[in-house]
Structure formats: C-alpha cells, structure tokens
Design a protein around this motif. Sequence first.
Motif, PDB file in Angstrom:
ATOM      1  N   THR A  66       1.253  -1.326  -0.059  1.00  0.00           N
ATOM      2  CA  THR A  66      -0.192  -0.207   0.003  1.00  0.00           C
ATOM      3  C   THR A  66       0.510   1.434  -0.233  1.00  0.00           C
ATOM      4  OG1 THR A  66      -1.820  -1.547   1.211  1.00  0.00           O
ATOM      5  CG2 THR A  66      -2.071   1.322   1.361  1.00  0.00           C
TER       6      THR A  66
ATOM      7  N   ASN B  20      -8.695  -2.998   0.122  1.00  0.00           N
ATOM      8  CA  ASN B  20      -9.299  -1.666  -0.682  1.00  0.00           C
ATOM      9  C   ASN B  20      -8.945  -1.271   1.049  1.00  0.00           C
ATOM     10  OD1 ASN B  20      -8.852  -1.471  -3.382  1.00  0.00           O
ATOM     11  ND2 ASN B  20     -10.763  -3.164  -3.052  1.00  0.00           N
ATOM     12  N   CYS B  21      -9.796  -1.696   1.865  1.00  0.00           N
ATOM     13  CA  CYS B  21      -9.904  -1.024   3.600  1.00  0.00           C
ATOM     14  C   CYS B  21      -8.698  -0.817   4.041  1.00  0.00           C
ATOM     15  CB  CYS B  21     -10.702  -2.390   3.500  1.00  0.00           C
ATOM     16  SG  CYS B  21     -11.730  -2.538   3.950  1.00  0.00           S
ATOM     17  N   GLU B  23      -6.232   0.389   2.600  1.00  0.00           N
ATOM     18  CA  GLU B  23      -5.391   1.648   1.465  1.00  0.00           C
ATOM     19  C   GLU B  23      -6.252   2.944   2.283  1.00  0.00           C
ATOM     20  OE1 GLU B  23      -5.049   1.063  -3.051  1.00  0.00           O
ATOM     21  OE2 GLU B  23      -5.907   3.174  -3.248  1.00  0.00           O
ATOM     22  N   LYS B  24      -7.845   2.692   2.368  1.00  0.00           N
ATOM     23  CA  LYS B  24      -8.925   3.420   3.079  1.00  0.00           C
ATOM     24  C   LYS B  24      -8.003   3.666   4.100  1.00  0.00           C
ATOM     25  CE  LYS B  24     -12.952   3.306   0.732  1.00  0.00           C
ATOM     26  NZ  LYS B  24     -14.214   2.740   0.935  1.00  0.00           N
TER      27      LYS B  24
END
Lengths: 373, 186
Positions: A66, B20-21, B23-24
Amino acid sequence: MEESLLIQTTERYIKGELSTQEKIAFEELRNNNPEIDQLIVEQIYFLQTLNKLSDQKQLIHHTNETVAKLKSEGFITNKQPKISADIISIWNKYRKTVAVAASIAIVVSVTCASIISFFSSGKQNSIKPLVEKLKEQDVKYKKLEKQIGKLNQAAISNAPIEKPRLESKFRATGFMIDVANNYLVTNAHVIAEAKNHLIVENNKGEQYAAQAVYVNAEKDLAILKITDADFVKLAPTPFSIKKTNADLGESVFILGYPKQEIVYGEGYISAKNGFQMDTIFCQLSTIANEGNSGSPVLNKNGELVGVVSSMETNVEGVVYAIKSSNIFSAINEMKQTKENEDIKITSNPTLKKSDRVNQIKKVQDYVFMIKGD
Amino acid sequence: MNNLGFDKDLLEGLKLQDKNCIEKIYRQNFQMVQSLIINNRGSSDDAADIFQETMIVLYEKSINPNFELSCQLKTYIYSVARRLWLKKLQQQQRIGLQTDDFEQIIPVQDDVEDHQKQQDSFSIMEKAMAKIGEPCKSLLEAFYINKKQMQEIAQEFKYTNADNAKTQKYKCLVRLKKLFFAEYKY
C-alpha cells in the motif's frame, strides 16, 4: 514421536477438523490426564502464536504494498508538511535562545502547544470536546510530556534513601528472580552507590560478592548476579512476577531491610502512576525507610507487583514503586546480550493459598540486603 | 458527522486483510500521523514505521471479538501512533512529545502493552525458528508462515510423497515448540 502425533491432533482440533468421535476422545484424554492437558494447552498457545505471526507477516506485506502504491501516486511524499516546518523552526529558535537544559522543556512545551492550537484552529472545529475524563487524561499526557523535568525530579525523589552504616557504606534491599543463574533485582540508584564493591547478604548474615549486570537509570532498575561460587542455589522463587499493573486499592506488603534484620510492612496501591505522573512507577501508601530501596512489593496472592524505589519527602506514607512489568522489559533487553541470554524468571508460585505469616516465611529467603562501598 | 458505522466496515475489512480497506485507512490517516511524527523530530521513514505498527495494533484489535471501537477510528489511530512514538522517543533519550494535541486522544496504554507482549512472543518464535536449522526451518516456514500446500511443499523439498513431508513437518514442529518454550517460560 508421541508428541508429534499429539500436536498433529491438536492442530486438527484447532482447525475444527476432528470428527465428533475423535473430538470426544480428545476431550476425554484432556480431562483425564492433567499432564497431557497441560501439554495441549502449551501446544494450542504455540500453534496460535505461529498462526498469528503468519497473519502479521501477511499484513506487513500488504501495508508495504500500500505504501509503495501511495508513494508512486505521490500521496505519500518525503516532504515535510508546511505547518511542521514552521513549528520546527520555532522550536529550533527557542532551543537556541533558551539554553537551560531542564527548564527549556516546560517553556517550549507550553509555547509550542499554544502555537499549535493557533495553527490548527481550523481543524479543531471537527472535534467534539469529549467528557471530562478524557480531559483529565489529556492533562495526564501533558504532564508526561514535561518529562524532561524528570531530570530535576530524579535529583529530588531518587535521592538515595539509604545512608552509610555498618561496615559497608550503604544498605538497601534486593530479591532473587532467577535461581538458576542467581540474578537479583534492585534499584539502579542503589548500584550507583557501590563504587568499589557490592555485597549481597541474606537474612542469616551470610555475605556473597555480587556484580551488576544490568542498570537502567530511567526505570531505576538494576539486575545483579551473585558471583560467589560458595553461594548455595535456592529452590525456584515462591512468587511469580505480575505482567499487568496492580489495581488501585489492592492491598500489598513489602519486605526489606530498613534495619539489619528483615522488616515487614503493609499498605495498598494508592495511585497508578508515580511522582509527577511518571508511568514507570506506581504509588503506594505504606511506610518505607532508608534501606527499603529495592524491596519487593507483593499482593495478597503473593504475586510481585512492584519494586520500592523512593518516597515522598514532604508527605508521610507516600512511597513510589517501579511497576513489575518493567522487570520483564529489563530482562528482554538483557537477553539481547550474549552473556545474559540465558536469564529467565524462574518461579514456582506457591503463595496463593498460604496465609500471610507463611507467605513471609517462604519469601524472606529470597530477599537480600544489598551492601557495598 | 457520524463516521462510526463507516469505521466499523473498515475494521471488518482490516480483519480480513482486505487491500482496499488497508489502502483507505492509509489514505484517511497517514498524513495526520506523519505530521505528528515529523513535528516531533521524526522522519518520513519513522512515520511509515509507526503507522505500520499502528496498523498491526489495530489489526490485533480487529480480530479480537470483544473489541469495540468506542471513538472515531481516526482518534484511535492517532492515540496509538502517539503512544508508540512517545515510547520510542523515551527509549532514545527520555524526552517527551513537545507538541499537540490538536487531535483528540484516548487512553490506549493497555492496548499498546498487549501489542508489546504479542511482539515479544513473536520475537521468541522467530529466534526459535532461526535456531532450529535446516531443513526444518524452510519446511515450517513454507507451511506455517507462507501457507503453502503440503503437496507443493513435498515437491519443492523432494519428498517422495506428501505424507512423508507431513511426518517430517510434525517432528520439526515439536522441536520448534521446545525451543520456543525454552525461552518463553517465565
């Protein structure tokens, strides 16, 4: 061989892979054999730790990915945020102007805090003021942040409570934590007094040479090793060391050497933090005297919850003790070095069901005078 | 105004390690933590490290069925990061944080202590893993850390069949367990 079969079954048990019949047999085995049950408890803990370690590695992998992605997008940059640059320059300016080590901290801290609330007044609107309790917490942290003032505090509160007496220059207290290697715990400020030699003396008056193997002035903890070959090893310590903090109001007792014989004292935990909210320490309400430095603080179950370190000079009955969890971190630190890597807290806690008189009888052999010159 | 429901979804996602979480959570909170660290004599790299460790604390919490977020996620993350950084500063030179607190903070000392204990047992496990020697180390890592299938492992390690690999694996596991508890037992 047998254990590898057992661990295989335990693993399937954790994963829920055992058939109903197998499960019944497995549970029966546990119920009927305490030793096997103990082994399985260990296995379960071990397998879970292994599993969690794998999960954590996976998570680290994801976060690294990330971060790489956000960096390539320019979302994460190495540039310093503008606000912080201003603060740092202000901070540097103050640091240059005001040059008195300990007092700077407080001045800058206060100054900086007000500047920030100015800079960030826009942000503040989005935060709902919470309940009073949190504010109290806030105050607590603020105080914590003034810990540079601790330099001063160290001079006041850690002034050694032991004074020169007898053949040695000072006397304090220490207690055994590792009977295999003869390691004892006492205060760092006690060791600081021993410029020439260090002696450990038991309640029968027998003296042994000792050596400091670990000193942490911040936590005021030191670990000694009895180096005399004629010291007869003791049975495992009858008390365990508590990893979590003691509860407010919990009744405790201390054993130490404020005189040439062991002295018992009672009290209770009167605050969760020490002098000026220092989180390494907790506060006791008890009577301690010169020589009590390094005394073990035990709770009613005979668990070690602290190490007496210092006392308030203006108020009677206020004593500060290092929280026992710090002993674990000290030991972990020590293990990093080759010569101390085998240090281990050895105990066979047997005090829980004893009454106080018997608890003291069992513990006193593990409490020593620390002397020296 | 009320982000709590939304935060709960993020935590659920983190529990499953949903990318995704993750990254959020980074997008919503990284800058805040970075400012905190950089304002307090840290570098961007320190900020990345502290944020990662905060994510680990948060993850440990998310898999605990008893955990309930009692404040905004942002507040929790800020508090944990702050605590971790404070600890680091203290270890280095006994100096407290100088700035703050334009973000709300909540007490998280216990959470950070739990995390530390967990990390201690992990480091004992890794030490044990380093001591155990080959082929046990690679075999156990392949199975338990990298979660490879037994079949795949048998081929990779040239065992005649998966059962042989399995027998070997459990022997190694018992040895690893002994090494682990030799250090762990206090």
